[in-house]
Design a protein around this motif. Structure first.
Motif, PDB file in Angstrom:
ATOM      1  N   TRP A   1       0.830  -1.204   0.000  1.00 36.66           N
ATOM      2  CA  TRP A   1       0.000   0.000   0.000  1.00 36.66           C
ATOM      3  C   TRP A   1       0.871   1.264   0.000  1.00 36.66           C
TER       4      TRP A   1
ATOM      5  N   SER B   1      -3.656   9.970  17.649  1.00 41.21           N
ATOM      6  CA  SER B   1      -3.600   8.895  16.667  1.00 41.21           C
ATOM      7  C   SER B   1      -2.267   8.945  15.932  1.00 41.21           C
TER       8      SER B   1
ATOM      9  N   ASP C   1      -5.780  -2.684   6.632  1.00 45.11           N
ATOM     10  CA  ASP C   1      -7.189  -3.004   6.859  1.00 45.11           C
ATOM     11  C   ASP C   1      -7.861  -3.154   5.495  1.00 45.11           C
ATOM     12  N   ASP C   2      -8.208  -4.394   5.130  1.00 47.10           N
ATOM     13  CA  ASP C   2      -8.805  -4.665   3.826  1.00 47.10           C
ATOM     14  C   ASP C   2     -10.158  -3.973   3.643  1.00 47.10           C
ATOM     15  N   LYS C   3     -10.937  -3.881   4.701  1.00 40.83           N
ATOM     16  CA  LYS C   3     -12.262  -3.262   4.593  1.00 40.83           C
ATOM     17  C   LYS C   3     -12.171  -1.756   4.364  1.00 40.83           C
ATOM     18  N   LYS C   4     -11.300  -1.084   5.114  1.00 41.64           N
ATOM     19  CA  LYS C   4     -11.146   0.364   4.977  1.00 41.64           C
ATOM     20  C   LYS C   4     -10.153   0.743   3.880  1.00 41.64           C
ATOM     21  N   GLU C   5      -9.393  -0.238   3.427  1.00 40.61           N
ATOM     22  CA  GLU C   5      -8.368  -0.033   2.401  1.00 40.61           C
ATOM     23  C   GLU C   5      -7.354   1.036   2.805  1.00 40.61           C
ATOM     24  N   GLU C   6      -6.846   0.889   4.037  1.00 38.86           N
ATOM     25  CA  GLU C   6      -5.852   1.828   4.557  1.00 38.86           C
ATOM     26  C   GLU C   6      -5.017   1.138   5.630  1.00 38.86           C
TER      27      GLU C   6
ATOM     28  N   ILE D   1      -3.441   0.201   9.190  1.00 37.26           N
ATOM     29  CA  ILE D   1      -3.945   0.154  10.558  1.00 37.26           C
ATOM     30  C   ILE D   1      -2.723  -0.056  11.458  1.00 37.26           C
TER      31      ILE D   1
END
Length: 99
Positions: free
Chosen positions: A12, A42, A85-90, A92
């Motif tokens: 990524w 964060s 994170d595959d769902k958020k595509e960012e 983690i």
């Protein structure tokens, strides 16, 4: 402090940030948000070359992923694990105790 980056996260960073060997990614603590171990803070990141005193670093494919000594307040007592994170595509971020 150790930094671990999964293969998915490396892919990524290299593609989304158009990184090339010699580049760097600086991880740091920023105001707002939360992590597994911080309330009100964060993880931030910038593409920049490492300079000065580093707290932790990991080189993969010629790219240096790092934190600086100025961020010791945020990463103190923790190792950083960067995953994807595959769902958020960012990316983690996870924190493991280094003690």
């Amino acid at each position: 402090m150790n930094i671990k980056i999964t293969d998915k996260a490396v892919f990524w960073f290299e593609n989304e940030m158009a990184l090339e060997p010699g580049d760097g990614v600086h991880f740091y603590g920023k105001v707002y948000g939360n992590t597994e171990v911080h309330d009100g803070f964060s993880v931030g990141m910038n593409a920049e070359k490492p300079e000065g005193n580093l707290l932790g670093k990991k080189e993969i494919n010629g790219i240096t992923y790092f934190t600086s000594k100025e961020d010791d307040w945020f990463f103190n007592r923790y190792d950083l694990v960067v995953d994807f994170d595959d769902k958020k595509e960012e990316p983690i971020y996870h924190f493991n105790s280094s003690e």
